[in-house]
Design a protein around this motif. Sequence first.
Motif, PDB file in Angstrom:
ATOM      1  N   MET A  54       0.824  -1.202   0.000  1.00  0.00           N
ATOM      2  CA  MET A  54       0.000   0.000   0.000  1.00  0.00           C
ATOM      3  C   MET A  54       0.868   1.266   0.000  1.00  0.00           C
ATOM      4  O   MET A  54       0.543   2.224  -0.659  1.00  0.00           O
ATOM      5  N   LEU A  55       1.977   1.257   0.750  1.00  0.00           N
ATOM      6  CA  LEU A  55       2.867   2.416   0.799  1.00  0.00           C
ATOM      7  C   LEU A  55       3.392   2.747  -0.588  1.00  0.00           C
ATOM      8  O   LEU A  55       3.328   3.891  -1.028  1.00  0.00           O
ATOM      9  N   ASP A  56       3.896   1.762  -1.276  1.00  0.00           N
ATOM     10  CA  ASP A  56       4.438   1.951  -2.613  1.00  0.00           C
ATOM     11  C   ASP A  56       3.394   2.570  -3.544  1.00  0.00           C
ATOM     12  O   ASP A  56       3.668   3.552  -4.228  1.00  0.00           O
ATOM     13  N   ASN A  57       2.194   2.030  -3.539  1.00  0.00           N
ATOM     14  CA  ASN A  57       1.123   2.507  -4.408  1.00  0.00           C
ATOM     15  C   ASN A  57       0.720   3.938  -4.049  1.00  0.00           C
ATOM     16  O   ASN A  57       0.553   4.777  -4.935  1.00  0.00           O
ATOM     17  N   ALA A  58       0.576   4.226  -2.760  1.00  0.00           N
ATOM     18  CA  ALA A  58       0.166   5.568  -2.327  1.00  0.00           C
ATOM     19  C   ALA A  58       1.214   6.612  -2.702  1.00  0.00           C
ATOM     20  O   ALA A  58       0.883   7.695  -3.191  1.00  0.00           O
ATOM     21  N   LEU A  59       2.484   6.304  -2.478  1.00  0.00           N
ATOM     22  CA  LEU A  59       3.539   7.269  -2.774  1.00  0.00           C
ATOM     23  C   LEU A  59       3.784   7.427  -4.268  1.00  0.00           C
ATOM     24  O   LEU A  59       4.202   8.482  -4.727  1.00  0.00           O
ATOM     25  N   ARG A  60       3.502   6.408  -5.027  1.00  0.00           N
ATOM     26  CA  ARG A  60       3.619   6.497  -6.488  1.00  0.00           C
ATOM     27  C   ARG A  60       2.627   7.522  -7.051  1.00  0.00           C
ATOM     28  O   ARG A  60       2.915   8.228  -8.008  1.00  0.00           O
ATOM     29  N   LYS A  61       1.447   7.579  -6.439  1.00  0.00           N
ATOM     30  CA  LYS A  61       0.379   8.460  -6.927  1.00  0.00           C
ATOM     31  C   LYS A  61       0.416   9.852  -6.312  1.00  0.00           C
ATOM     32  O   LYS A  61      -0.197  10.773  -6.835  1.00  0.00           O
ATOM     33  N   ALA A  62       1.092   9.995  -5.185  1.00  0.00           N
ATOM     34  CA  ALA A  62       1.087  11.277  -4.468  1.00  0.00           C
ATOM     35  C   ALA A  62       2.032  12.278  -5.126  1.00  0.00           C
ATOM     36  O   ALA A  62       3.182  11.960  -5.410  1.00  0.00           O
ATOM     37  N   ALA A  63       1.545  13.477  -5.343  1.00  0.00           N
ATOM     38  CA  ALA A  63       2.402  14.542  -5.858  1.00  0.00           C
ATOM     39  C   ALA A  63       3.025  15.320  -4.708  1.00  0.00           C
ATOM     40  O   ALA A  63       4.074  15.927  -4.863  1.00  0.00           O
ATOM     41  N   ALA A  64       2.365  15.265  -3.561  1.00  0.00           N
ATOM     42  CA  ALA A  64       2.864  15.963  -2.378  1.00  0.00           C
ATOM     43  C   ALA A  64       2.585  15.102  -1.150  1.00  0.00           C
ATOM     44  O   ALA A  64       1.613  14.346  -1.117  1.00  0.00           O
ATOM     45  N   ILE A  65       3.469  15.225  -0.161  1.00  0.00           N
ATOM     46  CA  ILE A  65       3.323  14.478   1.088  1.00  0.00           C
ATOM     47  C   ILE A  65       3.612  15.413   2.255  1.00  0.00           C
ATOM     48  O   ILE A  65       4.249  16.460   2.094  1.00  0.00           O
ATOM     49  N   TRP A  66       3.139  15.046   3.429  1.00  0.00           N
ATOM     50  CA  TRP A  66       3.443  15.774   4.648  1.00  0.00           C
ATOM     51  C   TRP A  66       4.643  15.098   5.297  1.00  0.00           C
ATOM     52  O   TRP A  66       4.639  13.889   5.500  1.00  0.00           O
ATOM     53  N   VAL A  67       5.663  15.892   5.621  1.00  0.00           N
ATOM     54  CA  VAL A  67       6.876  15.360   6.249  1.00  0.00           C
ATOM     55  C   VAL A  67       7.100  16.091   7.570  1.00  0.00           C
ATOM     56  O   VAL A  67       7.138  17.323   7.601  1.00  0.00           O
ATOM     57  N   ALA A  68       7.235  15.292   8.651  1.00  0.00           N
ATOM     58  CA  ALA A  68       7.493  15.852   9.979  1.00  0.00           C
ATOM     59  C   ALA A  68       8.772  15.234  10.534  1.00  0.00           C
ATOM     60  O   ALA A  68       8.757  14.122  11.062  1.00  0.00           O
ATOM     61  N   PRO A  69       9.902  15.939  10.413  1.00  0.00           N
ATOM     62  CA  PRO A  69      11.123  15.448  11.046  1.00  0.00           C
ATOM     63  C   PRO A  69      10.915  15.419  12.564  1.00  0.00           C
ATOM     64  O   PRO A  69      10.160  16.244  13.098  1.00  0.00           O
ATOM     65  N   ASP A  70      11.572  14.493  13.245  1.00  0.00           N
ATOM     66  CA  ASP A  70      11.425  14.393  14.702  1.00  0.00           C
ATOM     67  C   ASP A  70      11.557  15.762  15.358  1.00  0.00           C
ATOM     68  O   ASP A  70      12.509  16.497  15.091  1.00  0.00           O
ATOM     69  N   GLY A  71      10.570  16.092  16.208  1.00  0.00           N
ATOM     70  CA  GLY A  71      10.600  17.335  16.959  1.00  0.00           C
ATOM     71  C   GLY A  71      10.159  18.569  16.195  1.00  0.00           C
ATOM     72  O   GLY A  71      10.253  19.677  16.715  1.00  0.00           O
ATOM     73  N   HIS A  72       9.677  18.397  14.973  1.00  0.00           N
ATOM     74  CA  HIS A  72       9.273  19.542  14.150  1.00  0.00           C
ATOM     75  C   HIS A  72       7.881  19.302  13.566  1.00  0.00           C
ATOM     76  O   HIS A  72       7.475  18.148  13.366  1.00  0.00           O
ATOM     77  N   PRO A  73       7.165  20.380  13.276  1.00  0.00           N
ATOM     78  CA  PRO A  73       5.840  20.224  12.679  1.00  0.00           C
ATOM     79  C   PRO A  73       5.922  19.720  11.240  1.00  0.00           C
ATOM     80  O   PRO A  73       6.942  19.889  10.569  1.00  0.00           O
ATOM     81  N   ALA A  74       4.844  19.117  10.795  1.00  0.00           N
ATOM     82  CA  ALA A  74       4.767  18.604   9.425  1.00  0.00           C
ATOM     83  C   ALA A  74       4.671  19.751   8.429  1.00  0.00           C
ATOM     84  O   ALA A  74       4.030  20.770   8.691  1.00  0.00           O
ATOM     85  N   LYS A  75       5.320  19.560   7.294  1.00  0.00           N
ATOM     86  CA  LYS A  75       5.250  20.508   6.179  1.00  0.00           C
ATOM     87  C   LYS A  75       4.820  19.743   4.940  1.00  0.00           C
ATOM     88  O   LYS A  75       5.244  18.604   4.710  1.00  0.00           O
ATOM     89  N   LEU A  76       3.992  20.375   4.145  1.00  0.00           N
ATOM     90  CA  LEU A  76       3.580  19.786   2.873  1.00  0.00           C
ATOM     91  C   LEU A  76       4.668  20.064   1.851  1.00  0.00           C
ATOM     92  O   LEU A  76       5.056  21.216   1.632  1.00  0.00           O
ATOM     93  N   VAL A  77       5.198  18.989   1.254  1.00  0.00           N
ATOM     94  CA  VAL A  77       6.272  19.129   0.268  1.00  0.00           C
ATOM     95  C   VAL A  77       5.968  18.303  -0.969  1.00  0.00           C
ATOM     96  O   VAL A  77       5.298  17.276  -0.902  1.00  0.00           O
ATOM     97  N   TRP A  78       6.496  18.759  -2.080  1.00  0.00           N
ATOM     98  CA  TRP A  78       6.403  17.999  -3.317  1.00  0.00           C
ATOM     99  C   TRP A  78       7.363  16.824  -3.206  1.00  0.00           C
ATOM    100  O   TRP A  78       8.450  16.947  -2.640  1.00  0.00           O
ATOM    101  N   ALA A  79       6.978  15.683  -3.725  1.00  0.00           N
ATOM    102  CA  ALA A  79       7.826  14.492  -3.637  1.00  0.00           C
ATOM    103  C   ALA A  79       7.734  13.687  -4.932  1.00  0.00           C
ATOM    104  O   ALA A  79       6.734  13.743  -5.644  1.00  0.00           O
TER     105      ALA A  79
END
Length: 106
Positions: free
Chosen positions: A1-26
């Motif tokens: 499921m991860l592979d399929n979801a990330l293949r289709k996603a143009a943007a994802i939310w990324v939260a490095p440890d201790g920091h808020p999530a940011k929407l980024v293109w991937a």
Amino acid sequence: MLDNALRKAAAIWVAPDGHPAKLVWALWRDGAALVVTGGTEQRVDGLADGVPCTVTVRSPSTHSHLLTATATARLVTPDEDTALALRTARLNANPEWDSVHRLEFP
């Protein structure tokens, strides 16, 4: 499921440890998400080589939550083919970035 979801996603939310999530293109490539930051692209506080991150993917059509996964960020220098793929896939006219991170999933 991860592979399929990330293949289709143009943007994802990324939260490095201790920091808020940011929407980024991937870009999903070779089993990892490539994220460009800085320059004309989104800045992600705390994103650095070896940092654990929480990645959230939403449905491109409904924007509902699809999945959350843990990844480790790896700072990379893209080869010529990867840099071309990043520029080609990005919709900005002239994308510029300071760094590229490869988000690796266990």
